[in-house]
Write an enzyme that holds these catalytic residues in place. Structure first.
Site, short mmCIF file in Angstrom:
data_model
loop_
_atom_site.label_atom_id
_atom_site.label_comp_id
_atom_site.label_asym_id
_atom_site.label_seq_id
_atom_site.Cartn_x
_atom_site.Cartn_y
_atom_site.Cartn_z
N GLU A 1 -43.86 130.22 20.05
CA GLU A 1 -43.17 128.82 19.97
C GLU A 1 -43.17 128.26 18.81
O GLU A 1 -44.35 128.31 17.92
CB GLU A 1 -43.75 128.01 21.35
N LYS B 1 -44.58 125.18 16.30
CA LYS B 1 -45.57 124.50 16.46
C LYS B 1 -45.06 123.00 16.06
O LYS B 1 -44.97 122.72 14.91
CB LYS B 1 -46.80 124.95 15.88
N ARG C 1 -49.72 115.11 21.37
CA ARG C 1 -50.16 115.81 22.59
C ARG C 1 -50.05 115.11 24.05
O ARG C 1 -50.47 113.98 24.11
CB ARG C 1 -51.26 116.60 22.50
N ARG D 1 -54.74 113.76 23.73
CA ARG D 1 -55.50 114.70 23.33
C ARG D 1 -56.88 114.47 23.65
O ARG D 1 -57.96 115.33 24.00
CB ARG D 1 -55.39 114.97 22.03
N GLU E 1 -45.77 118.45 23.96
CA GLU E 1 -45.93 117.72 22.86
C GLU E 1 -44.70 116.72 22.82
O GLU E 1 -43.44 117.23 23.02
CB GLU E 1 -45.63 118.76 21.82
N PHE F 1 -44.78 122.81 27.36
CA PHE F 1 -45.20 124.30 27.20
C PHE F 1 -46.13 124.76 27.88
O PHE F 1 -46.54 126.15 27.63
CB PHE F 1 -45.53 124.36 25.43
N ARG G 1 -61.04 126.65 22.48
CA ARG G 1 -60.38 127.09 21.23
C ARG G 1 -60.71 128.61 21.16
O ARG G 1 -61.87 129.14 21.33
CB ARG G 1 -61.03 126.47 20.13
N LYS H 1 -52.39 129.47 15.76
CA LYS H 1 -51.57 128.93 14.94
C LYS H 1 -51.33 129.32 13.58
O LYS H 1 -52.53 129.94 13.07
CB LYS H 1 -51.81 127.37 15.22
P1 ATP Z 1 -56.24 120.91 17.56
O1 ATP Z 1 -55.91 122.56 17.17
O2 ATP Z 1 -57.70 120.81 17.60
O3 ATP Z 1 -55.78 120.61 18.69
P2 ATP Z 1 -54.93 119.78 15.56
O4 ATP Z 1 -53.87 118.92 15.76
O5 ATP Z 1 -55.95 119.65 14.30
O6 ATP Z 1 -55.57 119.92 16.74
P3 ATP Z 1 -53.17 121.91 14.99
O7 ATP Z 1 -53.23 123.09 14.20
O8 ATP Z 1 -52.40 120.64 13.99
O9 ATP Z 1 -54.55 121.23 15.12
O10 ATP Z 1 -52.34 121.78 16.26
C1 ATP Z 1 -52.77 121.78 17.51
C2 ATP Z 1 -51.91 121.14 18.20
O11 ATP Z 1 -50.51 121.43 18.12
C3 ATP Z 1 -51.91 120.93 19.71
O12 ATP Z 1 -53.19 120.19 20.15
C4 ATP Z 1 -50.41 120.16 20.36
O13 ATP Z 1 -50.71 118.80 20.12
C5 ATP Z 1 -49.84 120.64 19.14
N1 ATP Z 1 -48.60 121.74 19.42
C6 ATP Z 1 -47.33 121.44 18.66
N2 ATP Z 1 -46.48 122.46 19.47
C7 ATP Z 1 -47.51 123.28 20.37
C8 ATP Z 1 -46.94 124.41 21.18
N3 ATP Z 1 -45.92 125.20 21.09
N4 ATP Z 1 -48.04 125.12 21.93
C9 ATP Z 1 -49.09 124.12 21.90
N5 ATP Z 1 -49.57 123.08 21.11
C10 ATP Z 1 -48.68 122.58 20.35
#
Ligand code: ATP
Length: 580
Positions: free
Chosen positions: A249, A251, A256, A271, A300, A340, A416, A422
């Site tokens: 998907e 990102k 969130r 979150r 999201e 999602f 995690r 990601k």
């Molecule tokens: P974390 O991984 O700790 O949530 P982060 O925001 O620092 O936090 P990121 O790599 O920026 O880490 O992204 C994770 C976040 O991405 C998820 O918490 C969610 O809010 C967002 N997100 C966006 N698109 C998606 C998707 N398709 N599936 C899951 N999460 C997504």
């Protein structure tokens, strides 16, 4: 349980500088309490009377606590204000003025934990005319009956923090120690907590019936589930090797939302499991249209520009956070909520089902052509080449990256892991592919031009999940705007700690230590090894950020300190730097 026993326990907790001792001291307090008292203690320790996801807050400003202290102690309001400016902590002010109070202590009644809790519940629920006076008199009543040490803790509760820096993992360790004598039940506690997020009620059930009492804790609408999180992938190949046929998907860089519908009641959690429903009236309206009676969705939310249709950044979307003017904002910045995942549907916990199945269920639930709710795009990939091509397309569209998901796996609440991976394009000229969310553990006073702000930089740490400690990773000295300097100086001076907090592990000494509370996003040239920092330290060397700087946007208000980047994530990022 007498409130004085709790206050004594908290005193000991505050004076320890060891995380391990903290667990034992907490366990001692927990053992003295009856299960229903323990539930109250857990909320009070968070400056609350209900779990953090509930909207019921004590809601009492510092000014009112000062006024109550003035009446109870017989000291002038101006004297109290002066002391507060000096000490920066209402607890210490309360201890001093109540210790020197002018009235006789003879008429004091002995406070129980129940008494204190009950008064704070009355304070939280008082409304209408005369409620401000009522709140104040309820607090005065508590101060009148308290010793100077009790007064210290009572004064800290309504302002939302006891300044103990006790994290949820430490509370769970202590619960296990209190019940079983060791930490062996921590895992069961964590599983139940990840699904319900209510540590108070969990502690009560656990102390009543042990592990059996929490076996049936499961996913339920109205109780936020701790969010599933993804690992960083180093390469596209790594995704293919680990997942074989990933469902991929985009990102999106939004906000969130965990959406709960229980009958006609809709709640939206952030979150951090905070109740954010008031910010999103149009999401509530769309969720109410769903056929399902009870449902939990993971999504999201992204604000977009209605003229151009382009999505706004997280920073812009979050401006919705203000309580007022939400309706005007909703027109100016409409939202798309891209669902999602689905975790619950009409009496069934879906978290144990495979992701590919959950996705099919999700698609059936979301209405076609809804102006707000949609299902996020998804594609299955079977080879690295086509995924690489897809990723390039995503980058071209200025989307943050991709999220690859393992079709075979269940929803991993609070975890995690490689169920989600990601992958983002490299960050500017940095060797790092991603930013680091670090916790502020201290700050430096300014020199030269910066003296005016009383701020000259931050000492930051990452989170060590195994030890439940914050380990230093970077001193950030540059890149702050003047506005940021004065904001940091203001916010951090309110959470000063007299010495290094128990859960902080750092050899570097900032000018001022602070209770771990704020998370900031950093980027650096690279992650290096250094004898100076304690993050992941082995054979004398830990991980450090080289030339760290704060990323625009600064503080991540959607993360708790325990949700900062972890030591194990840093270790993976370091390895990825060297395998590219
Ligand atoms: P974390 O991984 O700790 O949530 P982060 O925001 O620092 O936090 P990121 O790599 O920026 O880490 O992204 C994770 C976040 O991405 C998820 O918490 C969610 O809010 C967002 N997100 C966006 N698109 C998606 C998707 N398709 N599936 C899951 N999460 C997504």
């Amino acid at each position: 349980m007498k409130f004085s026993e709790l206050a004594d326990g908290l005193e000991k907790l505050e004076s320890t500088s060891s995380r391990l001792e903290m667990t034992d001291l907490l366990a001692d307090v927990f053992k003295k309490a009856k299960p229903n008292e323990l539930q109250k203690i857990i909320y009070l320790m968070q400056g609350r009377i209900s779990p953090s996801f509930s909207n019921l807050e004590i809601g009492m400003g510092e000014k009112m606590v000062q006024q109550a202290l003035a009446t109870a102690s017989g000291f002038d309001k101006s004297k109290i204000e002066k002391l507060y400016t000096e000490k920066g902590d209402l607890g210490l002010v309360a201890m001093e003025v109540m210790g020197a109070r002018k009235q006789s202590a003879l008429a004091r009644r002995e406070l129980s934990v129940d008494d204190v809790f009950e008064n704070f519940v009355k304070i939280a629920t008082a409304s209408g005319s005369g409620s401000q006076e009522l709140k104040k008199s309820l607090l005065i009543d508590l101060f009148n009956s308290s010793s100077h040490t009790e007064a210290k803790w009572i004064a800290r509760i309504p302002t939302g923090s006891l300044r103990l820096g006790v994290g949820e993992p430490t509370v769970m360790d202590a619960l296990s120690v209190a019940k079983k004598g060791d930490k062996s039940l921590r895992y069961q506690l964590e599983v139940a907590f990840n699904q319900s997020s209510d540590l108070g009620s969990l502690a009560k059930a656990f102390m009543e019936k042990g592990a059996k009492g929490i076996e049936n804790y499961s996913v339920n609408p109205g109780f936020p589930i701790r969010a599933a999180l993804g690992e960083r992938a180093g390469t596209i190949e790594e995704i293919m090797t680990r997942m074989k046929t990933p469902l991929v998907e985009p990102k999106m860089d939004g906000f969130r939302q965990q959406i709960h519908k229980k009958g006609n009641e809709v709640t939206i959690y952030s979150r951090k499991q905070e109740n954010m429903t008031h910010m999103f009236p149009e999401v509530v309206a769309s969720v109410k249209k769903l056929k399902a009676k009870n449902i939990i969705l993971d999504a999201e939310a992204l604000g977009y520009n209605p003229k151009t249709g382009s999505y706004l950044s997280f920073q812009e979307t979050i401006k919705r956070k203000r309580k007022y003017g939400v309706t005007a904002k909703a027109e100016e910045m409409p939202l798309h909520v891209m669902c999602f995942d689905i975790m619950y549907l009409d009496g069934k916990d879906l978290t144990g089902k495979r992701f590919s199945e959950r996705r099919k269920i999700l698609e059936k639930q979301i209405l076609k052509n809804d102006p707000v709710l949609t299902v996020i795009d998804q594609q299955e990939f079977r080879d690295a080449k086509s995924l690489e091509k897809y990723f390039k397309g995503i980058v071209k569209k200025n989307i943050e990256g991709i999220m690859a998901k393992n079709p075979e796996l269940e929803y991993k609440a609070g975890k995690r892991g490689f169920h989600w991976m990601k992958y983002k394009p490299s960050y500017d000229a940095s060797k790092m592919r991603d930013t680091v969310d670090a916790v502020i553990i201290g700050y430096y006073k300014g020199r030269g031009k910066r003296t005016g702000f009383g701020f000259g930089g931050l000492l930051t740490a990452v989170y060590d999940e195994d030890d439940d400690e914050f380990k230093s990773i970077a001193r950030v000295g540059s890149g702050f705007t003047e506005e940021q300097m004065s904001e940091f100086s203001n916010a951090l001076s309110k959470i000063k700690a007299a010495k290094k907090p128990a859960r902080v592990d750092s050899d570097m000494e900032p000018d001022v230590w602070v209770t771990p509370k704020y998370v900031v996003t950093l980027i650096a040239d690279e992650i290096s090894l250094s004898p100076v920092h304690t993050a992941g330290r082995a054979r004398g060397k830990g991980y450090a950020l080289r030339f760290p700087r704060i990323v625009s946007g600064g503080v991540r208000i959607d993360k708790n300190p325990e949700q900062a980047t972890t030591v194990s994530e840093i270790m993976r990022m370091y390895k990825q730097q060297h395998t590219k």
